[in-house]
Design a protein around this motif. Structure first.
Motif, PDB file in Angstrom:
ATOM      1  N   ASP A   1     -29.515  -5.071  27.144  1.00 37.90           N
ATOM      2  CA  ASP A   1     -30.742  -4.915  26.155  1.00 37.90           C
ATOM      3  C   ASP A   1     -31.314  -3.640  26.259  1.00 37.90           C
ATOM      4  O   ASP A   1     -31.322  -2.546  25.362  1.00 37.90           O
ATOM      5  CB  ASP A   1     -31.910  -5.890  25.963  1.00 37.90           C
ATOM      6  N   ILE A   2     -31.673  -2.945  27.472  1.00 33.38           N
ATOM      7  CA  ILE A   2     -32.130  -1.787  27.929  1.00 33.38           C
ATOM      8  C   ILE A   2     -31.010  -0.582  27.872  1.00 33.38           C
ATOM      9  O   ILE A   2     -31.513   0.369  27.005  1.00 33.38           O
ATOM     10  CB  ILE A   2     -32.624  -1.641  29.390  1.00 33.38           C
ATOM     11  N   ILE A   3     -29.972  -1.326  28.213  1.00 34.88           N
ATOM     12  CA  ILE A   3     -28.784  -0.018  27.850  1.00 34.88           C
ATOM     13  C   ILE A   3     -28.549   0.297  26.565  1.00 34.88           C
ATOM     14  O   ILE A   3     -28.425   1.414  26.097  1.00 34.88           O
ATOM     15  CB  ILE A   3     -27.508  -0.568  28.685  1.00 34.88           C
ATOM     16  N   ASP A   4     -28.643  -0.755  25.466  1.00 35.06           N
ATOM     17  CA  ASP A   4     -28.489  -0.434  24.155  1.00 35.06           C
ATOM     18  C   ASP A   4     -29.615   0.155  23.539  1.00 35.06           C
ATOM     19  O   ASP A   4     -29.333   1.073  22.988  1.00 35.06           O
ATOM     20  CB  ASP A   4     -28.462  -1.968  23.570  1.00 35.06           C
ATOM     21  N   GLU A   5     -30.799   0.066  24.012  1.00 32.36           N
ATOM     22  CA  GLU A   5     -31.926   0.990  23.792  1.00 32.36           C
ATOM     23  C   GLU A   5     -31.800   2.389  23.817  1.00 32.36           C
ATOM     24  O   GLU A   5     -32.010   3.258  23.260  1.00 32.36           O
ATOM     25  CB  GLU A   5     -33.113   0.438  24.170  1.00 32.36           C
ATOM     26  N   LEU A   6     -31.415   2.578  25.148  1.00 25.31           N
ATOM     27  CA  LEU A   6     -31.059   3.771  25.538  1.00 25.31           C
ATOM     28  C   LEU A   6     -29.688   4.768  25.014  1.00 25.31           C
ATOM     29  O   LEU A   6     -30.093   5.793  24.691  1.00 25.31           O
ATOM     30  CB  LEU A   6     -30.938   3.802  27.089  1.00 25.31           C
ATOM     31  N   TYR A   7     -29.010   3.964  24.550  1.00 26.21           N
ATOM     32  CA  TYR A   7     -27.784   4.625  23.824  1.00 26.21           C
ATOM     33  C   TYR A   7     -28.202   4.779  22.424  1.00 26.21           C
ATOM     34  O   TYR A   7     -27.834   5.688  21.814  1.00 26.21           O
ATOM     35  CB  TYR A   7     -26.409   3.847  23.726  1.00 26.21           C
ATOM     36  N   GLU A   8     -29.110   3.830  21.997  1.00 22.70           N
ATOM     37  CA  GLU A   8     -29.485   4.199  20.566  1.00 22.70           C
ATOM     38  C   GLU A   8     -30.432   5.314  20.482  1.00 22.70           C
ATOM     39  O   GLU A   8     -30.473   6.239  19.481  1.00 22.70           O
ATOM     40  CB  GLU A   8     -30.392   2.862  19.869  1.00 22.70           C
ATOM     41  N   ALA A   9     -31.477   5.506  21.490  1.00 20.87           N
ATOM     42  CA  ALA A   9     -32.331   6.715  21.487  1.00 20.87           C
ATOM     43  C   ALA A   9     -31.415   7.862  21.642  1.00 20.87           C
ATOM     44  O   ALA A   9     -32.026   8.932  21.053  1.00 20.87           O
ATOM     45  CB  ALA A   9     -33.119   6.401  22.624  1.00 20.87           C
ATOM     46  N   HIS A  10     -30.240   7.934  22.430  1.00 23.10           N
ATOM     47  CA  HIS A  10     -29.376   9.012  22.561  1.00 23.10           C
ATOM     48  C   HIS A  10     -29.031   9.323  21.287  1.00 23.10           C
ATOM     49  O   HIS A  10     -28.910  10.555  21.091  1.00 23.10           O
ATOM     50  CB  HIS A  10     -28.364   8.511  23.689  1.00 23.10           C
ATOM     51  N   ASP A  11     -28.526   8.441  20.648  1.00 18.54           N
ATOM     52  CA  ASP A  11     -27.915   8.807  19.111  1.00 18.54           C
ATOM     53  C   ASP A  11     -29.007   9.438  18.384  1.00 18.54           C
ATOM     54  O   ASP A  11     -28.720  10.582  17.582  1.00 18.54           O
ATOM     55  CB  ASP A  11     -27.154   7.473  18.544  1.00 18.54           C
ATOM     56  N   MET A  12     -30.011   8.828  18.299  1.00 20.49           N
ATOM     57  CA  MET A  12     -31.339   9.458  17.684  1.00 20.49           C
ATOM     58  C   MET A  12     -31.692  11.090  18.216  1.00 20.49           C
ATOM     59  O   MET A  12     -31.902  11.996  17.122  1.00 20.49           O
ATOM     60  CB  MET A  12     -32.447   8.477  17.812  1.00 20.49           C
ATOM     61  N   ALA A  13     -31.642  11.222  19.253  1.00 20.64           N
ATOM     62  CA  ALA A  13     -31.875  12.385  20.002  1.00 20.64           C
ATOM     63  C   ALA A  13     -30.722  13.371  19.433  1.00 20.64           C
ATOM     64  O   ALA A  13     -31.027  14.623  19.267  1.00 20.64           O
ATOM     65  CB  ALA A  13     -31.869  12.298  21.407  1.00 20.64           C
ATOM     66  N   ILE A  14     -29.526  12.814  19.459  1.00 22.92           N
ATOM     67  CA  ILE A  14     -28.657  13.885  18.950  1.00 22.92           C
ATOM     68  C   ILE A  14     -28.496  14.254  17.542  1.00 22.92           C
ATOM     69  O   ILE A  14     -28.448  15.265  17.291  1.00 22.92           O
ATOM     70  CB  ILE A  14     -27.062  13.148  19.173  1.00 22.92           C
ATOM     71  N   ALA A  15     -29.017  13.184  16.811  1.00 29.52           N
ATOM     72  CA  ALA A  15     -29.285  13.303  15.269  1.00 29.52           C
ATOM     73  C   ALA A  15     -30.284  14.426  15.110  1.00 29.52           C
ATOM     74  O   ALA A  15     -30.409  15.281  14.025  1.00 29.52           O
ATOM     75  CB  ALA A  15     -29.559  12.240  14.468  1.00 29.52           C
ATOM     76  N   ASN A  16     -31.225  14.667  16.009  1.00 33.75           N
ATOM     77  CA  ASN A  16     -32.705  15.454  15.949  1.00 33.75           C
ATOM     78  C   ASN A  16     -32.209  16.853  16.700  1.00 33.75           C
ATOM     79  O   ASN A  16     -33.253  17.572  16.994  1.00 33.75           O
ATOM     80  CB  ASN A  16     -33.544  14.851  16.400  1.00 33.75           C
ATOM     81  N   ASN A  17     -30.972  16.980  17.044  1.00 34.81           N
ATOM     82  CA  ASN A  17     -30.563  18.092  17.964  1.00 34.81           C
ATOM     83  C   ASN A  17     -31.517  18.122  19.410  1.00 34.81           C
ATOM     84  O   ASN A  17     -31.691  19.543  19.842  1.00 34.81           O
ATOM     85  CB  ASN A  17     -30.655  19.242  17.186  1.00 34.81           C
ATOM     86  N   ASP A  18     -31.880  17.050  19.879  1.00 30.96           N
ATOM     87  CA  ASP A  18     -32.558  17.066  21.068  1.00 30.96           C
ATOM     88  C   ASP A  18     -31.662  16.841  22.282  1.00 30.96           C
ATOM     89  O   ASP A  18     -31.465  15.720  22.628  1.00 30.96           O
ATOM     90  CB  ASP A  18     -33.872  16.173  21.234  1.00 30.96           C
ATOM     91  N   PHE A  19     -30.882  17.650  22.501  1.00 35.83           N
ATOM     92  CA  PHE A  19     -29.651  17.744  23.390  1.00 35.83           C
ATOM     93  C   PHE A  19     -29.868  17.452  24.931  1.00 35.83           C
ATOM     94  O   PHE A  19     -29.326  16.801  25.673  1.00 35.83           O
ATOM     95  CB  PHE A  19     -28.811  18.864  23.234  1.00 35.83           C
ATOM     96  N   ASP A  20     -31.124  17.954  25.303  1.00 34.69           N
ATOM     97  CA  ASP A  20     -31.645  17.830  26.449  1.00 34.69           C
ATOM     98  C   ASP A  20     -32.025  16.269  26.800  1.00 34.69           C
ATOM     99  O   ASP A  20     -31.575  15.561  27.995  1.00 34.69           O
ATOM    100  CB  ASP A  20     -32.600  18.699  27.049  1.00 34.69           C
ATOM    101  N   ASP A  21     -32.828  15.780  25.758  1.00 36.50           N
ATOM    102  CA  ASP A  21     -33.126  14.323  25.892  1.00 36.50           C
ATOM    103  C   ASP A  21     -32.025  13.371  25.805  1.00 36.50           C
ATOM    104  O   ASP A  21     -31.943  12.449  26.320  1.00 36.50           O
ATOM    105  CB  ASP A  21     -34.079  14.143  24.807  1.00 36.50           C
TER     106      ASP A  21
END
Length: 66
Positions: free
Chosen positions: A18-38
């Protein structure tokens, strides 16, 4: 392995997934927001936890066979 131990390991494995899924979802959102470091940080943490979950799964499987 005692059933109580197996149960807590299975629960931990599920929680890690569950935590892994949340982290990957947050990663995808960060990419969409051009927050590449995050995004990089989130993916890195998710990858590490994924490896740990795989190792935990192996331990559970090996103990199940004994």
């Amino acid at each position: 392995m005692k059933p109580a131990t197996r149960n807590i390991l299975l629960k931990s494995y599920t929680q890690l997934q569950d935590i892994i899924d949340e982290l990957y979802e947050a990663h995808d959102m960060a990419i969409a927001n051009n927050d590449f470091d995050d995004a990089s940080l989130l993916a890195s943490r998710a990858d590490r936890l994924y490896e740990e979950a795989e190792n935990l799964e192996i331990v559970i499987s090996e103990q199940k066979e004994i």
